[in-house]
Design an enzyme around this catalytic site. Structure first.
Site, PDB file in Angstrom:
ATOM      1  NE  ARG A   1      -4.685  -4.733   3.905  1.00 45.03           N
ATOM      2  CZ  ARG A   1      -4.805  -3.429   4.166  1.00 45.03           C
ATOM      3  NH1 ARG A   1      -3.770  -2.713   4.579  1.00 45.03           N
ATOM      4  NH2 ARG A   1      -5.970  -2.823   4.043  1.00 45.03           N
TER       5      ARG A   1
ATOM      6  CG  HIS B   1      -7.131   0.320   0.268  1.00 48.98           C
ATOM      7  ND1 HIS B   1      -6.266  -0.426   1.046  1.00 48.98           N
ATOM      8  CD2 HIS B   1      -6.710   1.594   0.397  1.00 48.98           C
ATOM      9  CE1 HIS B   1      -5.362   0.357   1.611  1.00 48.98           C
ATOM     10  NE2 HIS B   1      -5.607   1.600   1.231  1.00 48.98           N
TER      11      HIS B   1
ATOM     12  CD  GLU C   1      -6.281   3.569   6.947  1.00 45.73           C
ATOM     13  OE1 GLU C   1      -6.496   4.692   6.465  1.00 45.73           O
ATOM     14  OE2 GLU C   1      -5.166   3.219   7.344  1.00 45.73           O
TER      15      GLU C   1
ATOM     16  CG  ASN D   1      -4.232  -0.056   8.152  1.00 47.67           C
ATOM     17  OD1 ASN D   1      -3.948  -1.258   8.223  1.00 47.67           O
ATOM     18  ND2 ASN D   1      -4.871   0.467   7.126  1.00 47.67           N
TER      19      ASN D   1
ATOM     20  CE1 TYR E   1       1.922   3.662   7.615  1.00 46.07           C
ATOM     21  CE2 TYR E   1      -0.427   3.684   8.118  1.00 46.07           C
ATOM     22  CZ  TYR E   1       0.625   3.285   7.310  1.00 46.07           C
ATOM     23  OH  TYR E   1       0.380   2.515   6.205  1.00 46.07           O
TER      24      TYR E   1
ATOM     25  CD  GLU F   1      -2.343   0.498   5.297  1.00 47.32           C
ATOM     26  OE1 GLU F   1      -1.985   1.669   5.601  1.00 47.32           O
ATOM     27  OE2 GLU F   1      -3.288   0.260   4.530  1.00 47.32           O
TER      28      GLU F   1
HETATM   29  C1  GAL Z   1      -3.285   4.460   5.130  1.00 48.85           C
HETATM   30  C2  GAL Z   1      -3.834   3.895   3.844  1.00 48.85           C
HETATM   31  C3  GAL Z   1      -2.795   3.459   2.865  1.00 48.85           C
HETATM   32  C4  GAL Z   1      -1.543   4.322   2.859  1.00 48.85           C
HETATM   33  C5  GAL Z   1      -1.090   4.660   4.265  1.00 48.85           C
HETATM   34  C6  GAL Z   1       0.113   5.598   4.354  1.00 48.85           C
HETATM   35  O1  GAL Z   1      -4.203   5.372   5.655  1.00 48.85           O
HETATM   36  O2  GAL Z   1      -4.660   2.776   4.099  1.00 48.85           O
HETATM   37  O3  GAL Z   1      -3.399   3.337   1.629  1.00 48.85           O
HETATM   38  O4  GAL Z   1      -1.639   5.356   2.027  1.00 48.85           O
HETATM   39  O5  GAL Z   1      -2.135   5.199   5.007  1.00 48.85           O
HETATM   40  O6  GAL Z   1      -0.293   6.926   4.342  1.00 48.85           O
END
Ligand code: GAL
Length: 484
Positions: free
Chosen positions: A100, A145, A190, A324, A326, A395
């Site tokens: 991607r 992006h 995002e 995405n 985390y 992501e």
């Molecule tokens: C997301 C973003 C990415 C990358 C990732 C890690 O918000 O889409 O570009 O930076 O966080 O922080």
């Protein structure tokens, strides 16, 4: 060197507990594909080469460099503009099913006229895509992006309703140029992060952030229909949006509503108009912002309305749910929230406080604690709230400091992939998993400090040498065996 990695990896894997050994046997079904991601500004460099014009990030990093960690810029970044063959070689080494990446708007349309296409920019993406296809690596492309062309930002960017058409014209150009080979398109990455977090670019006034959201949703939906009407029959590809969210866990039982509010503002603001049965903004946003706006003396709600036609246009305008994800945070609401945020503002509208307890596993990034259980809960929540859409994890990843022995990242992937399997076992329709990131890159306001790469990039070497970290060998094994 490589042997050393394997020894480290063997040690890492042999530390597994009984429970983990049981999980170790779990297998992904064959219809889930694995890849890695990046974005244009974060890796390409060549910020002013071959006719490319400036984006908001070029301008910000040049005029206010020190809002970024160590005053870093993406001027050269990982120099992928000149290293695309090595990048594809890395994908091949890992056995990625797909990659991607994003297209830089101002590299393709330097004057923002769809009739003025920059041949050199097109040639770069053609070379990259064709090189990937040689090795059966599927290109998945993000159209936009974060890197808004500066000329358009000068006219208000996403706060200006005209941006909808400018974006749609640009999307049509890239479908036209690359649609014969690109079958998965992500319109916008995002939107909420851009509209509410990049306050150096979009003013967090509680007005502009909602205008930005409205235009991004309309831009996305119109670009979706351009593909359906003009390209789908010919190319048969899929188009969707990429949303991001933490998991919000109530601090205690009494905070369930606060956590739900937070999720509705952060994820529901964009997901509800597209993926719910009724469409439109979530009712909590409509009610809350209307009431607050009235109390603040505004003559109408700061949340702009969608017309019934717009509601219909946006509803269902995504072939999959791009996510995405985390990390997670705890949420509470009590009296201390009164006056905690400036008013009016997006945060004041939500009216909750979030934090991550010290006891959660830390990473080098202050915002990212390791919480695989939150990934599991978020996937379940999306399944339940939005009718189990096909889900593409676009992501997921872990930042570390420099160095090749990234055991924390190996464990991060192991834990999050297990959490994803837990949710799949309960019925979530996850089809795509994307590790962020293929390589170290310019991490927005953190510059080159937070390293998300499977591959390490030496930013001091003129060639931006790439070296595999231990996690490369782990991920390669996951892809090959389809086991965590
Ligand atoms: C997301 C973003 C990415 C990358 C990732 C890690 O918000 O889409 O570009 O930076 O966080 O922080």
């Amino acid at each position: 060197m490589v042997i050393k990695y394997w020894i480290v990896l063997y040690l890492v894997l042999s530390l597994t507990t009984g429970e983990q050994i049981k999980q170790f046997r779990r297998k992904f079904s064959d219809n889930i594909i694995f890849g890695a991601g990046t974005s244009a500004y974060q890796i390409e460099g060549a910020w002013n080469k071959d006719g490319k014009t400036e984006s908001v990030w070029d301008r910000l990093s040049h005029t206010k460099p020190c809002v970024i960690h160590n005053c870093h810029t993406g001027d050269i970044a990982a120099d992928s503009y000149n290293n695309y063959e090595r990048d594809v070689q890395m994908m091949k080494e890992m056995g990625l099913d797909f990659y991607r990446f994003s297209i830089s708007w101002s590299r393709i349309l330097p004057t923002n006229s769809p009739d003025d296409i920059n041949k050199a920019g097109v040639s770069y993406y053609n070379k990259l895509i064709n090189e990937m296809l040689k090795y059966n690596i599927t290109p998945m492309v993000t159209i936009h992006h974060f890197d808004v062309p500066l000329q358009l930002e000068a006219l208000g960017g996403w706060v200006n309703p005209k941006m909808v058409d400018w974006f749609v014209n640009y999307a049509r150009v890239v479908y036209e140029l690359f649609g014969d080979r690109v079958k998965t398109w992500f319109t916008i990455n995002e939107p909420r992060e851009y509209c509410t977090q990049m306050s150096e670019i979009v003013n967090k006034s509680g007005v502009n952030d909602y205008l930005c959201a409205r235009h991004m949703l309309l831009g996305h939906a119109k670009a979706y229909y351009v593909y359906q009407n003009e390209f789908k029959a010919k190319y048969g590809g899929k188009v969707g949006i990429v949303l991001n969210s933490l998991w919000y866990e109530p601090e205690s039982e009494k905070d369930a509503e606060a956590a739900e509010d937070k999720l509705q503002f952060e994820l529901g603001q964009y997901a509800h108009p597209i993926f719910s049965k009724t469409g439109d903004w979530p009712s909590v946003l409509k009610d809350r912002i209307a009431a607050k706006s009235a109390a603040q003396g505004f003559s109408e709600s700061r949340l702009p309305e969608f017309t019934p036609e717009e509601v219909e246009l946006i509803k269902g305008s995504s072939d999959f749910f791009g996510l995405n994800h985390y990390t997670s945070a705890l949420v509470y609401r009590n009296n201390s929230v009164k006056g905690f945020y400036p008013s009016p503002s997006y945060e004041d509208d939500i009216g909750v406080i979030t934090y991550q307890p010290e006891t959660w596993e830390k990473t080098i990034a202050t915002w990212l604690k390791v919480t695989p259980w939150g990934f599991y809960k978020l996937l379940n929540k999306i399944r339940e709230d939005y009718g189990n859409p096909p889900l593409y994890v676009t992501e997921n990843g872990c930042p570390t400091g420099p160095g090749l022995f990234d055991t924390q990242r190996v464990f991060f992937y192991k834990k999050y992939l297990n959490a994803m399997l837990d949710s799949i076992d309960e019925g979530s329709d996850v089809r795509v998993y994307t590790a962020w990131s293929l390589m170290d890159n310019f991490e927005w306001f953190m510059g080159y400090h937070d390293k998300f790469g499977l591959y390490e990039v030496d930013f001091n070497s003129p060639t931006r040498t790439r070296t595999p970290r231990a996690s490369v060998f782990y991920y390669k094994k996951v892809i090959k065996t389809r086991r965590v």
